[in-house]
Design a protein around this motif. Structure first.
Motif, short mmCIF file in Angstrom:
data_model
loop_
_atom_site.label_atom_id
_atom_site.label_comp_id
_atom_site.label_asym_id
_atom_site.label_seq_id
_atom_site.Cartn_x
_atom_site.Cartn_y
_atom_site.Cartn_z
N THR A 125 -1.39 2.60 -8.80
CA THR A 125 -0.56 1.46 -8.41
C THR A 125 0.81 1.53 -9.09
O THR A 125 1.84 1.25 -8.47
CB THR A 125 -1.29 0.14 -8.76
OG1 THR A 125 -2.55 0.14 -8.06
CG2 THR A 125 -0.48 -1.07 -8.35
N ASP A 148 -5.95 -0.97 -1.28
CA ASP A 148 -6.85 -1.22 -2.40
C ASP A 148 -7.37 -2.66 -2.31
O ASP A 148 -6.74 -3.59 -2.81
CB ASP A 148 -6.12 -0.99 -3.73
CG ASP A 148 -7.03 -1.23 -4.92
OD1 ASP A 148 -8.21 -1.58 -4.70
OD2 ASP A 148 -6.57 -1.07 -6.06
N ASN A 226 -1.01 3.10 -1.26
CA ASN A 226 -1.79 2.89 -2.49
C ASN A 226 -3.26 2.74 -2.14
O ASN A 226 -3.62 1.96 -1.27
CB ASN A 226 -1.29 1.64 -3.21
CG ASN A 226 -1.95 1.46 -4.56
OD1 ASN A 226 -2.37 2.43 -5.20
ND2 ASN A 226 -2.05 0.22 -5.01
MN MN Z 1 -4.52 0.43 -8.42
#
Ligand code: MN
Ligand code: ATP
Length: 423
Positions: A125, A148, A226
């Motif tokens: 991240t 995520d 991500n």
């Molecule tokens: Mn993460």
């Protein structure tokens, strides 16, 4: 500056390429001031005219390319200066990706699509934030695709989404989340419903492609994806699915040689798979810390950072809305109608009759105007949390960031619950 113990202060002088790492103790706050020189927090430049106040649980690195001095005030947990950072490597990655954006601009083709993968707690991240910040500082409009579902990068946990980044992240509050495009997932891990997870990833790719078709700057700037730290078994299959759906040009593998080799073997040759080290500064988060993070994300959604907003509380009549759950309980193969695959049940809509067991669950309000639209693949307007259900009077109470009236009538129920202790 409430809650900052100003009797504790420390100055740090950082040489070029050094980084100051610190954590804020629970129930404490820490103030950071840049005194001299230049420094950045995860790719956002600090300014001297502002004091940065970090809340409990924050884990921060202040990095300097040219040297600086900073002051920390308040109760800091484990602060130290390190020379050992992969920042030069990350900067080179950024430069290479930026080169691809330049060529994309020249030839009017799609800009680089970068997929960031790795196990838990390797700084995925953070690297995404860094790359997005460096891009926007050059005037790019790169899109963050966050899949995520455990942490909720562009909205709350249990959702996936996309956000075109038009200004650097705030060093304290992160990216401006006013206009993300968000989809309901409902669970904190992809294996809560793999089929739905993959459907949403494909959907996000389609939507991003469509945006690229009408916005050249977005098209040339590419995206940064991500992911969560699930890299084995089905988690690995999800990574392959994501790379394929988005036609990723670059896959950035953090820290795992094994994952790097597997991806090199399984992805087509034109995909540039690169292995990079994780930062020794990345802090491992135990299960409880992850859970706390999740809860904070949800609290922030309703109350804003540092509780600067107050959510609306109101009642909704059962008859005003329809609530659906995604995924029917799976039947044994022998009970399935001929030709129906078992996994189809995973993306089936099942209407839910409101009852007391709905209390504390989060509901996503779909943007769909009718059931002719595919609820599963329609983005959501936002979320409410059910605070009470009164079957006798056929109403339930919710906490909502927006006041009545509800703009739509279809809700999707999450597995995720949130108990509001602010009341
Ligand atoms: Mn993460
Ligand atoms: P997850 O698997 O949970 O998604 P991740 O791989 O995305 O984790 P991050 O969230 O980027 O990891 O980093 C974990 C924590 O470490 C975060 O709280 C982040 O602020 C902190 N962190 C990252 N890099 C540094 C650093 N260089 N110095 C200090 N803290 C850092």
């Amino acid at each position: 500056e409430k809650g900052i113990d100003l009797s504790i202060t420390q100055d740090y002088k950082l040489a070029k390429d050094n980084e100051l790492r610190f954590e804020v103790e629970s129930n404490a706050r820490v103030k950071l001031d840049l005194l001299e020189g230049s420094a950045e927090v995860f790719g956002t430049e600090l300014v001297r005219s502002r004091s940065y106040i970090f809340e409990s649980g924050a884990k921060i690195a202040v990095f300097t390319w040219f040297g600086c001095s900073v002051k920390l005030s308040g109760k800091v947990e484990a602060s130290y200066v390190s020379k050992d950072t992969p920042m030069v490597i990350y900067l080179n990655t950024h430069a290479a990706v930026e080169q691809l954006r330049k060529s994309a601009e020249q030839d009017d083709i799609r800009g680089p699509r970068v997929l960031v993968v790795g196990a838990q707690d390797v700084g995925k991240t953070t690297v995404c934030r860094l790359l997005l910040n460096y891009a926007v500082r050059l005037g790019r409009k790169t899109t963050l695709i966050d899949i995520d579902v455990g942490q909720g990068g562009v909205s709350i946990p249990g959702s996936v989404g996309a956000l075109t980044v038009e200004r650097p992240a705030d060093p304290v509050d992160g990216f401006d989340l006013k206009v993300p495009l968000v989809y309901h997932f409902g669970h904190t891990a992809p294996n809560g419903n793999i089929k739905l997870y993959e459907t949403l990833i494909s959907r996000l790719a389609d939507v991003f492609n469509a945006k690229c078709d009408y916005n050249k700057q977005v098209k040339h700037s590419g995206c940064i994806i991500n992911t969560c730290g699930w890299v084995k078994g089905q988690g690995y299959q999800c990574i392959l699915h994501t790379a394929q759906s988005f036609e990723a040009d670059v896959v950035l593998v953090l820290d795992s040689e094994r994952l790097y080799n597997d991806l090199k073997r399984d992805l087509p040759d034109f995909v540039n798979v690169i292995l990079q080290p994780k930062s020794p500064g990345v802090v491992e988060r135990p299960r409880e810390a992850r859970r706390d993070n999740r809860e904070n994300k949800i609290k922030e959604y309703f109350y804003g950072p540092r509780k600067i907003y107050f959510p609306h509380a109101f009642n909704i009549k059962f008859s005003e809305v329809e609530i659906y759950k995604i995924g029917a309980p799976s039947l044994p193969d022998s009970c399935l109608p001929l030709g129906m695959e078992p996994e189809n049940t995973q993306t089936k809509l099942v209407q839910v009759t409101p009852g007391r067991d709905m209390t504390h669950h989060i509901l996503s309000l779909s943007m769909a105007e009718s059931l002719d639209e595919n609820l599963i693949e329609t983005n959501v307007a936002g979320f409410v949390v059910v605070t009470n259900v009164d079957p006798d009077n056929q109403v339930f109470s919710v906490l909502s960031p927006a006041p009545r009236p509800l703009p739509r009538k279809y809700f999707l129920i999450m597995d995720i619950r949130f108990i509001d202790i602010n009341k």
